[in-house]
Design a protein around this motif. Sequence first.
Motif, PDB file in Angstrom:
ATOM      1  N   ILE A  25     -28.497  22.066 -43.339  1.00 33.10           N
ATOM      2  CA  ILE A  25     -28.635  23.002 -44.464  1.00 33.10           C
ATOM      3  C   ILE A  25     -29.265  24.315 -44.005  1.00 33.10           C
ATOM      4  O   ILE A  25     -28.892  25.394 -44.463  1.00 33.10           O
ATOM      5  N   GLU A  26     -30.190  24.238 -43.057  1.00 33.16           N
ATOM      6  CA  GLU A  26     -30.866  25.443 -42.572  1.00 33.16           C
ATOM      7  C   GLU A  26     -29.945  26.352 -41.765  1.00 33.16           C
ATOM      8  O   GLU A  26     -30.231  27.534 -41.608  1.00 33.16           O
ATOM      9  N   THR A  27     -28.842  25.801 -41.267  1.00 30.47           N
ATOM     10  CA  THR A  27     -27.942  26.585 -40.414  1.00 30.47           C
ATOM     11  C   THR A  27     -26.668  27.030 -41.124  1.00 30.47           C
ATOM     12  O   THR A  27     -25.803  27.637 -40.500  1.00 30.47           O
ATOM     13  N   LEU A  28     -26.538  26.731 -42.410  1.00 33.76           N
ATOM     14  CA  LEU A  28     -25.317  27.067 -43.157  1.00 33.76           C
ATOM     15  C   LEU A  28     -25.113  28.571 -43.267  1.00 33.76           C
ATOM     16  O   LEU A  28     -26.049  29.315 -43.534  1.00 33.76           O
ATOM     17  N   LYS A  29     -23.875  28.961 -43.071  1.00 33.59           N
ATOM     18  CA  LYS A  29     -23.451  30.343 -43.327  1.00 33.59           C
ATOM     19  C   LYS A  29     -22.629  30.324 -44.618  1.00 33.59           C
ATOM     20  O   LYS A  29     -21.946  29.347 -44.908  1.00 33.59           O
ATOM     21  N   PRO A  30     -22.671  31.384 -45.413  1.00 37.15           N
ATOM     22  CA  PRO A  30     -21.895  31.398 -46.659  1.00 37.15           C
ATOM     23  C   PRO A  30     -20.394  31.295 -46.394  1.00 37.15           C
ATOM     24  O   PRO A  30     -19.893  31.826 -45.402  1.00 37.15           O
ATOM     25  N   ALA A  31     -19.696  30.592 -47.271  1.00 41.03           N
ATOM     26  CA  ALA A  31     -18.239  30.463 -47.185  1.00 41.03           C
ATOM     27  C   ALA A  31     -17.591  31.814 -47.479  1.00 41.03           C
ATOM     28  O   ALA A  31     -18.215  32.725 -48.030  1.00 41.03           O
ATOM     29  N   ALA A  57     -22.918  25.778 -50.493  1.00 38.26           N
ATOM     30  CA  ALA A  57     -22.440  24.431 -50.814  1.00 38.26           C
ATOM     31  C   ALA A  57     -21.006  24.233 -50.330  1.00 38.26           C
ATOM     32  O   ALA A  57     -20.657  23.163 -49.825  1.00 38.26           O
ATOM     33  N   ILE A  58     -20.179  25.247 -50.452  1.00 39.38           N
ATOM     34  CA  ILE A  58     -18.804  25.153 -49.954  1.00 39.38           C
ATOM     35  C   ILE A  58     -18.814  25.006 -48.432  1.00 39.38           C
ATOM     36  O   ILE A  58     -18.061  24.200 -47.873  1.00 39.38           O
ATOM     37  N   SER A  59     -19.678  25.743 -47.761  1.00 42.02           N
ATOM     38  CA  SER A  59     -19.796  25.601 -46.302  1.00 42.02           C
ATOM     39  C   SER A  59     -20.243  24.193 -45.932  1.00 42.02           C
ATOM     40  O   SER A  59     -19.715  23.602 -44.982  1.00 42.02           O
ATOM     41  N   LEU A  60     -21.188  23.652 -46.671  1.00 38.20           N
ATOM     42  CA  LEU A  60     -21.638  22.282 -46.425  1.00 38.20           C
ATOM     43  C   LEU A  60     -20.496  21.309 -46.671  1.00 38.20           C
ATOM     44  O   LEU A  60     -20.259  20.393 -45.877  1.00 38.20           O
ATOM     45  N   TYR A  61     -19.768  21.502 -47.755  1.00 35.78           N
ATOM     46  CA  TYR A  61     -18.615  20.653 -48.072  1.00 35.78           C
ATOM     47  C   TYR A  61     -17.623  20.642 -46.913  1.00 35.78           C
ATOM     48  O   TYR A  61     -17.099  19.595 -46.522  1.00 35.78           O
ATOM     49  N   LYS A  62     -17.357  21.811 -46.332  1.00 34.85           N
ATOM     50  CA  LYS A  62     -16.377  21.926 -45.254  1.00 34.85           C
ATOM     51  C   LYS A  62     -16.802  21.203 -43.976  1.00 34.85           C
ATOM     52  O   LYS A  62     -15.960  20.933 -43.125  1.00 34.85           O
ATOM     53  N   ILE A  84     -19.042  19.342 -55.141  1.00 35.42           N
ATOM     54  CA  ILE A  84     -19.732  20.549 -54.671  1.00 35.42           C
ATOM     55  C   ILE A  84     -20.922  20.863 -55.571  1.00 35.42           C
ATOM     56  O   ILE A  84     -21.949  21.344 -55.103  1.00 35.42           O
ATOM     57  N   ASP A  85     -20.825  20.547 -56.848  1.00 34.17           N
ATOM     58  CA  ASP A  85     -21.975  20.709 -57.745  1.00 34.17           C
ATOM     59  C   ASP A  85     -23.154  19.859 -57.251  1.00 34.17           C
ATOM     60  O   ASP A  85     -24.293  20.313 -57.230  1.00 34.17           O
ATOM     61  N   TYR A  86     -22.866  18.637 -56.830  1.00 36.98           N
ATOM     62  CA  TYR A  86     -23.927  17.794 -56.264  1.00 36.98           C
ATOM     63  C   TYR A  86     -24.467  18.393 -54.967  1.00 36.98           C
ATOM     64  O   TYR A  86     -25.672  18.337 -54.701  1.00 36.98           O
TER      65      TYR A  86
END
Length: 124
Positions: free
Chosen positions: A4-10, A33-38, A94-96
């Motif tokens: 989570i700390e390294t996520l870049k925006p989608a 969240a979209i980046s995490l989903y991917k 993605i809401d979760y």
Amino acid sequence: MSVIETLKPAERGDVSLYMPYYGKNKHNWLPFAISLYKTGSLEGERMVQGGEAIPFVATWYVSKLPSELTRCRLQFDGQAELSYEVTLSNSEFIDYLIDVIMSFKRSQFTDFPGSFYRRLLRFE
């Protein structure tokens, strides 16, 4: 370090597809969240009241559209017999993930919200 700390925006195009599904209070978190989903997976710990946290690995199939279904599988403590699956629309999942990110920012723990576990364990 948490993923989570390294996520870049989608990308903006991906975010705009999902934007209508969420309230304004979640719009700032949606690109992350979209980046995490991917990524297709997430490691974390389920916080247990009065007990030790239980590690989990969540994995899911990644697809493109908000209305498509994704199957999320959680395995707790590395044990196959402690595996659970739930099928949700991408927009709901993605809401979760937005909730996971928001909670992480507050607590530094990676965990799904209680509502996700109720769904996973078929209490809802």
